[in-house]
Write a protein that holds these residues in place. Structure first.
Motif, PDB file in Angstrom:
ATOM      1  N   VAL A  48       0.874  -1.225  -0.045  1.00  0.00           N
ATOM      2  CA  VAL A  48       0.010   0.065  -0.085  1.00  0.00           C
ATOM      3  C   VAL A  48       0.998   1.125  -0.025  1.00  0.00           C
ATOM      4  N   ALA A  49       1.924   1.260   0.871  1.00  0.00           N
ATOM      5  CA  ALA A  49       2.825   2.462   1.078  1.00  0.00           C
ATOM      6  C   ALA A  49       3.709   2.654  -0.634  1.00  0.00           C
ATOM      7  N   SER A  50       4.110   1.208  -1.093  1.00  0.00           N
ATOM      8  CA  SER A  50       4.584   1.272  -2.188  1.00  0.00           C
ATOM      9  C   SER A  50       4.227   2.136  -3.197  1.00  0.00           C
ATOM     10  N   ALA A  51       2.627   1.728  -3.219  1.00  0.00           N
ATOM     11  CA  ALA A  51       1.839   2.265  -4.494  1.00  0.00           C
ATOM     12  C   ALA A  51       1.812   3.678  -4.373  1.00  0.00           C
ATOM     13  N   TYR A  52       2.058   4.344  -3.271  1.00  0.00           N
ATOM     14  CA  TYR A  52       2.002   5.842  -3.109  1.00  0.00           C
ATOM     15  C   TYR A  52       3.407   6.253  -3.521  1.00  0.00           C
ATOM     16  N   PHE A  53       4.380   5.760  -3.004  1.00  0.00           N
ATOM     17  CA  PHE A  53       5.911   6.072  -3.251  1.00  0.00           C
ATOM     18  C   PHE A  53       6.190   6.119  -4.762  1.00  0.00           C
ATOM     19  N   SER A  54       5.981   4.730  -5.183  1.00  0.00           N
ATOM     20  CA  SER A  54       6.381   4.368  -6.455  1.00  0.00           C
ATOM     21  C   SER A  54       5.880   5.602  -7.584  1.00  0.00           C
ATOM     22  N   VAL A  55       4.727   6.061  -7.387  1.00  0.00           N
ATOM     23  CA  VAL A  55       4.313   6.780  -8.524  1.00  0.00           C
ATOM     24  C   VAL A  55       4.865   8.222  -8.157  1.00  0.00           C
ATOM     25  N   TYR A  56       4.735   8.529  -6.828  1.00  0.00           N
ATOM     26  CA  TYR A  56       5.291   9.788  -6.411  1.00  0.00           C
ATOM     27  C   TYR A  56       6.619  10.218  -6.990  1.00  0.00           C
ATOM     28  N   ALA A  57       7.639   9.187  -6.725  1.00  0.00           N
ATOM     29  CA  ALA A  57       8.990   8.955  -7.183  1.00  0.00           C
ATOM     30  C   ALA A  57       9.220   9.351  -8.554  1.00  0.00           C
ATOM     31  N   LEU A  58       8.376   8.455  -9.479  1.00  0.00           N
ATOM     32  CA  LEU A  58       8.476   8.526 -10.890  1.00  0.00           C
ATOM     33  C   LEU A  58       8.071   9.965 -11.300  1.00  0.00           C
ATOM     34  N   ILE A  59       6.995  10.512 -10.858  1.00  0.00           N
ATOM     35  CA  ILE A  59       6.700  11.867 -11.553  1.00  0.00           C
ATOM     36  C   ILE A  59       7.740  12.983 -10.950  1.00  0.00           C
ATOM     37  N   ALA A  60       8.135  12.665  -9.659  1.00  0.00           N
ATOM     38  CA  ALA A  60       9.081  14.078  -9.275  1.00  0.00           C
ATOM     39  C   ALA A  60      10.308  13.536  -9.936  1.00  0.00           C
ATOM     40  N   PHE A  61      10.821  12.281 -10.269  1.00  0.00           N
ATOM     41  CA  PHE A  61      11.892  12.207 -10.814  1.00  0.00           C
ATOM     42  C   PHE A  61      12.039  12.622 -12.185  1.00  0.00           C
ATOM     43  N   SER A  62      10.937  12.797 -12.994  1.00  0.00           N
ATOM     44  CA  SER A  62      10.840  13.131 -14.304  1.00  0.00           C
ATOM     45  C   SER A  62      10.554  14.718 -14.365  1.00  0.00           C
ATOM     46  N   SER A  63      10.568  15.350 -13.111  1.00  0.00           N
ATOM     47  CA  SER A  63      10.045  16.978 -13.200  1.00  0.00           C
ATOM     48  C   SER A  63      11.157  17.643 -13.918  1.00  0.00           C
ATOM     49  N   SER A  64      12.407  17.325 -14.051  1.00  0.00           N
ATOM     50  CA  SER A  64      13.350  18.288 -14.862  1.00  0.00           C
ATOM     51  C   SER A  64      12.794  18.322 -16.023  1.00  0.00           C
ATOM     52  N   ALA A  65      11.943  17.498 -16.659  1.00  0.00           N
ATOM     53  CA  ALA A  65      11.756  17.459 -18.316  1.00  0.00           C
ATOM     54  C   ALA A  65      10.367  18.394 -18.391  1.00  0.00           C
ATOM     55  N   TRP A  66       9.356  18.644 -17.198  1.00  0.00           N
ATOM     56  CA  TRP A  66       8.219  19.182 -17.539  1.00  0.00           C
ATOM     57  C   TRP A  66       8.020  20.420 -16.729  1.00  0.00           C
ATOM     58  N   VAL A  67       8.962  20.667 -15.329  1.00  0.00           N
ATOM     59  CA  VAL A  67       8.506  21.722 -14.532  1.00  0.00           C
ATOM     60  C   VAL A  67       8.633  23.015 -15.151  1.00  0.00           C
ATOM     61  N   ARG A  68       9.526  23.288 -16.187  1.00  0.00           N
ATOM     62  CA  ARG A  68       9.548  24.667 -16.922  1.00  0.00           C
ATOM     63  C   ARG A  68       8.858  24.673 -18.053  1.00  0.00           C
ATOM     64  N   ARG A  69       8.128  23.904 -18.478  1.00  0.00           N
ATOM     65  CA  ARG A  69       7.358  23.479 -19.590  1.00  0.00           C
ATOM     66  C   ARG A  69       5.918  23.822 -19.501  1.00  0.00           C
ATOM     67  N   PHE A  70       5.399  23.229 -18.351  1.00  0.00           N
ATOM     68  CA  PHE A  70       3.974  23.294 -18.134  1.00  0.00           C
ATOM     69  C   PHE A  70       3.482  24.606 -17.301  1.00  0.00           C
TER      70      PHE A  70
END
Length: 217
Positions: A48-70
Motif C-alpha cells: 500500500v505504501a509502495s503504491a504511493y511512493f513509486s508513483v510519487y517518485a516516478l513523477i518527481a524524478f521526471s520533473s526536470s523534463a516538465w516543470v519549466r514547460r507546463f
C-alpha cells in the motif's frame, strides 16, 4: 517578470509544498489505519505504501523534463484534483486493491505539486528565507494534524477521521495556493561561472539525500 517574493506567492509556495508532503508525513499512521480496516499483513501494508511512493517518485524524478514547460497554475490544479480524488476514493474503498490504487493517484498528485513548490522557491530573490518558511509549514502542519488526532477529542479515531482531516488540509492548501504564478523566473538560474562544478552538484544532492532520509525516518 512578476515579482515572486510577494507574501501571497510565498504562502502559495508553502501551501503547495505542505499539501505535497502531507500524506508522506502521515503515511505510517495511514498505512496502519488501512491495515486495520482491511486486515492486511505486513507485506500488503508495505505494498500500500509502495503504491504511493513509486508513483510519487516516478513523477518527481521526471520533473526536470516538465516543470519549466507546463503552466504551474494548471498543473497544480491537476495535482490537487488528483490528491483529493485519490483520498476520497481511499475513504470509500472497500478493498485492498482499490485502496492501493487510490494512494497511487494521491502520489501522482503530490508528485506534481512538490517540484512546482520547490522550483518556485528557488526562483525567488530571498530563497533561503522562503525555503525556511516552506519547510516549517511542511513540518509543522502534519505534526499539528497528528497531534490533533492524538488528542482526547479524537480518542479511537479511525481511517475515516484521518482521511477526512487530510482532505480538509489539502483543500485548505488549495485555497491558499490561489496566487501561484503560471511560471517562474528561469533567468535567475543562468550560469554565472560560479558554483557550476559537478562536485558541488554531487555534494548538494548528497546533502538533500541526508535531509530527506532524516525526514523519511
Amino acid at each position: 517578470m512578476a515579482q515572486l517574493d510577494k507574501p501571497s506567492i510565498v504562502i502559495a509556495a508553502a501551501a503547495t509544498g505542505t499539501a505535497a508532503v502531507l500524506v508522506f508525513a502521515l503515511l505510517p499512521i495511514l498505512s496502519g489505519a488501512l491495515a486495520r480496516r482491511f486486515e492486511l499483513d505486513d507485506v500488503q501494508t508495505g505494498l500500500v505504501a509502495s503504491a504511493y511512493f513509486s508513483v510519487y517518485a516516478l513523477i518527481a524524478f521526471s520533473s526536470s523534463a516538465w516543470v519549466r514547460r507546463f503552466n504551474w497554475k494548471l498543473t497544480a490544479l491537476g495535482g490537487y484534483a488528483a490528491m483529493i480524488i485519490g483520498l476520497f476514493l481511499c475513504l470509500v474503498a472497500d478493498s485492498f486493491g482499490l485502496a492501493s490504487t487510490s494512494l497511487a493517484i494521491v502520489g501522482a498528485g503530490a508528485g506534481l505539486l512538490f517540484p512546482i513548490s520547490l522550483t518556485l522557491v528557488s526562483d525567488m530573490e530571498h530563497t533561503d528565507r522562503t525555503y525556511a518558511i516552506k519547510l516549517a509549514a511542511e513540518q509543522l502542519v502534519p505534526a499539528a494534524v497528528l497531534f490533533l488526532l492524538s488528542s482526547s477529542l479524537f480518542v479511537g479515531y479511525g481511517l475515516g477521521t484521518l482521511l477526512t482531516a487530510i482532505i480538509s488540509v489539502v483543500v485548505l492548501c488549495l485555497a491558499l495556493s490561489v496566487a501561484l504564478p503560471a511560471k517562474g523566473d528561469r533567468g535567475r538560474h543562468t550560469e554565472t561561472g560560479q558554483g557550476g562544478s559537478i562536485g558541488l552538484a554531487v555534494m548538494s544532492l548528497a546533502a538533500l539525500t541526508v535531509n530527506f532520509s532524516g525526514f523519511a525516518g
